[in-house]
Scaffold this motif. Structure first.
Motif, short mmCIF file in Angstrom:
data_model
loop_
_atom_site.label_atom_id
_atom_site.label_comp_id
_atom_site.label_asym_id
_atom_site.label_seq_id
_atom_site.Cartn_x
_atom_site.Cartn_y
_atom_site.Cartn_z
N GLU A 1 0.81 -1.23 0.00
CA GLU A 1 0.00 0.00 0.00
C GLU A 1 0.84 1.28 0.00
O GLU A 1 2.00 1.28 0.44
CB GLU A 1 -0.93 0.01 1.22
CG GLU A 1 -2.14 -0.86 1.01
CD GLU A 1 -3.42 -0.19 1.43
OE1 GLU A 1 -3.62 1.02 1.18
OE2 GLU A 1 -4.23 -0.90 2.03
N HIS A 2 0.22 2.33 -0.45
CA HIS A 2 0.85 3.65 -0.49
C HIS A 2 -0.28 4.68 -0.33
O HIS A 2 -0.65 5.37 -1.28
CB HIS A 2 1.56 3.80 -1.85
CG HIS A 2 2.52 4.93 -1.96
ND1 HIS A 2 2.65 5.91 -0.99
CD2 HIS A 2 3.42 5.24 -2.93
CE1 HIS A 2 3.58 6.77 -1.39
NE2 HIS A 2 4.05 6.39 -2.56
N PRO A 3 -0.84 4.76 0.89
CA PRO A 3 -2.07 5.55 1.04
C PRO A 3 -1.96 7.03 0.72
O PRO A 3 -2.91 7.60 0.19
CB PRO A 3 -2.45 5.33 2.52
CG PRO A 3 -1.26 4.74 3.18
CD PRO A 3 -0.47 4.05 2.13
N SER B 1 2.20 -3.12 -7.79
CA SER B 1 1.91 -1.73 -7.48
C SER B 1 1.13 -1.52 -6.18
O SER B 1 -0.05 -1.84 -6.09
CB SER B 1 1.14 -1.09 -8.64
OG SER B 1 0.84 0.24 -8.32
N ARG B 2 1.79 -0.91 -5.21
CA ARG B 2 1.08 -0.51 -3.99
C ARG B 2 0.18 0.70 -4.28
O ARG B 2 -0.79 0.93 -3.57
CB ARG B 2 2.11 -0.17 -2.91
CG ARG B 2 3.22 0.76 -3.39
CD ARG B 2 4.45 0.61 -2.51
NE ARG B 2 5.55 1.47 -2.93
CZ ARG B 2 6.81 1.26 -2.56
NH1 ARG B 2 7.13 0.23 -1.81
NH2 ARG B 2 7.76 2.08 -2.94
N VAL B 3 0.54 1.45 -5.33
CA VAL B 3 -0.28 2.60 -5.71
C VAL B 3 -1.66 2.14 -6.19
O VAL B 3 -2.69 2.71 -5.83
CB VAL B 3 0.43 3.41 -6.82
CG1 VAL B 3 -0.45 4.54 -7.31
CG2 VAL B 3 1.78 3.94 -6.33
N LEU C 1 0.84 3.07 -14.83
CA LEU C 1 1.78 2.59 -13.82
C LEU C 1 3.09 2.17 -14.46
O LEU C 1 3.10 1.61 -15.56
CB LEU C 1 1.20 1.37 -13.09
CG LEU C 1 -0.12 1.57 -12.35
CD1 LEU C 1 -0.62 0.21 -11.85
CD2 LEU C 1 0.05 2.54 -11.18
N ARG C 2 4.17 2.40 -13.75
CA ARG C 2 5.49 1.95 -14.20
C ARG C 2 5.58 0.43 -14.11
O ARG C 2 5.05 -0.18 -13.18
CB ARG C 2 6.56 2.58 -13.29
CG ARG C 2 7.99 2.30 -13.67
CD ARG C 2 8.92 3.11 -12.75
NE ARG C 2 8.83 2.68 -11.36
CZ ARG C 2 9.56 1.71 -10.82
NH1 ARG C 2 10.46 1.05 -11.55
NH2 ARG C 2 9.43 1.38 -9.56
N VAL C 3 6.28 -0.17 -15.05
CA VAL C 3 6.59 -1.60 -14.96
C VAL C 3 7.76 -1.73 -13.98
O VAL C 3 8.85 -1.22 -14.22
CB VAL C 3 6.96 -2.16 -16.35
CG1 VAL C 3 7.43 -3.60 -16.22
CG2 VAL C 3 5.77 -2.06 -17.30
N HIS D 1 0.12 9.78 -13.61
CA HIS D 1 1.20 8.80 -13.40
C HIS D 1 1.82 9.14 -12.04
O HIS D 1 2.13 10.31 -11.79
CB HIS D 1 2.24 8.92 -14.52
CG HIS D 1 3.19 7.76 -14.59
ND1 HIS D 1 3.97 7.37 -13.51
CD2 HIS D 1 3.49 6.90 -15.59
CE1 HIS D 1 4.70 6.31 -13.87
NE2 HIS D 1 4.43 6.00 -15.12
N PRO D 2 2.02 8.14 -11.16
CA PRO D 2 2.58 8.47 -9.85
C PRO D 2 4.07 8.83 -9.91
O PRO D 2 4.60 9.39 -8.94
CB PRO D 2 2.38 7.18 -9.04
CG PRO D 2 2.31 6.09 -10.06
CD PRO D 2 1.70 6.71 -11.29
N GLY D 3 4.73 8.51 -11.03
CA GLY D 3 6.17 8.68 -11.11
C GLY D 3 6.85 7.59 -10.30
O GLY D 3 6.23 7.01 -9.42
N PRO D 4 8.08 7.26 -10.59
CA PRO D 4 8.86 7.74 -11.74
C PRO D 4 8.38 7.10 -13.04
O PRO D 4 8.03 5.93 -13.04
CB PRO D 4 10.29 7.29 -11.39
CG PRO D 4 10.13 6.13 -10.46
CD PRO D 4 8.85 6.34 -9.73
#
Ligand code: NCD
Length: 314
Positions: free
Chosen positions: A134-136, A172-174, A226-228, A266-269
């Motif tokens: 997670e990444h709240p 992905s925690r996002v 999302l980034r791979v 996009h959350p980055g990076p």
């Protein structure tokens, strides 16, 4: 609100809306020449990062400093002590230093929960990303960004808005935190990924799933790429990067299929050329840089509500 912020799923709709409205008030500060409030003067926020980070760590640091807290940055990466022990030792050190809030990023899913519930520290624990879990605060800044573009002028806020989250959902925690929070706020999420990059048990998440990005894009109000996360992969999840981009990347052709009001996030990076092309990332629809700005306001709101503005609930 609870004393800790460990999972987006812990937030009620009232909690989430309080954070978003507090962030909206604090965001105006970003446009002022003097960006400081005295709200957390005398409080200590420790940033405890066991994993690499650019924007999340800097964002928490900026947020705490803008509220006049003292900030200690603790880059714990490279420690040779086993994870459980090093976390405990570190926690005891932080406790001895009188931390009021510990912002923790850790490669192991559940590490912030361990810190919060072990009795090692008395401070509030904020999860800044734990493993693939997670990444709240990322979900909160994403929801805040969506709300500014898609919810602010409607009575139900994000109620009924449709969001596609596309790419490496497995690692992905996002994605997980967004799925939980967006459900709480009444939005509808579709996860788009190849079958190999969807987690086992995804059918228990409050989302739809699809393998076909081109069918999903025309119907959504926001698309989050999302980034791979190749650093978390130890096998072949897709044939080649080129094949991945062709099937799941967002390029100008696909962007043309979006509705006029749809935003690109996009959350980055970012890995330009892989999950998103440079022209899309830099286009007018892209709110990627604004997400970073909003991240500071949202983290200020979280720290303020956990440490200062919520004495009775503490
Ligand atoms: C994400 C993370 O670390 O979970 N980035 C972030 O916090 N902004 C996503 C990623 O690493 O791809």
């Amino acid at each position: 609100m609870k004393r800790h912020l460990l999972s987006a799923g812990d937030l009620t709709r009232d909690d989430a809306e309080l954070i978003l409205s507090t962030a909206a008030e604090l965001r105006d500060l970003a446009d002022r020449p003097i960006k400081k409030l005295p709200a957390l003067r005398g409080r200590t926020v420790v940033n405890l990062f066991f994993e690499d980070s650019t924007r999340t760590r800097i964002s928490f640091e900026a947020a705490a400093k803008r509220l006049s807290a003292d900030v200690i940055n603790f880059a714990a990466k490279g420690s040779s002590v086993s994870k459980g022990e090093s976390l405990k030792d570190t926690a005891l050190t932080l406790e001895a230093m009188g931390a009021d809030a510990v912002v923790v990023r850790h490669g192991a899913s559940g590490a912030p929960h361990r810190l919060a519930h072990s009795g090692w520290v008395r401070s509030s624990v904020v999860n800044a990303g734990d493993g693939t879990h997670e990444h709240p605060t990322q979900a909160l800044l994403d929801a805040f960004t969506m709300w500014r573009h898609l919810g602010q002028s409607r009575p139900g806020g994000l109620e009924g808005r449709r969001v596609a989250i596309v790419g490496d959902v497995l690692h992905s925690r996002v994605a997980r935190s967004n799925a939980l929070l967006l459900q709480t706020l009444g939005a509808e999420v579709t996860l788009v990924a190849p079958p190999t990059l969807l987690p086992v048990g995804v059918e228990t998440w409050p989302v739809e799933t699809s393998y076909d990005i081109d069918r999903v894009l025309p119907g959504v109000d926001a698309v989050m790429m999302l980034r791979v996360q190749r650093e978390r992969m130890n096998g072949g999840f897709f044939p080649t990067p080129r094949e991945y981009s062709r099937r799941y990347g967002l390029d100008a052709r696909r962007m043309a299929a979006l509705q006029d009001h749809t935003i690109v996030m996009h959350p980055g990076p970012m890995v330009r050329g892989m999950e998103i092309t440079a022209d899309v990332a830099d286009s007018e629809r892209s709110v990627i840089v604004e997400q970073v700005t909003n991240g500071v306001a949202v983290r200020m709101a979280v720290l303020y509500l956990l440490l200062g503005g919520n004495e009775s609930g503490a």
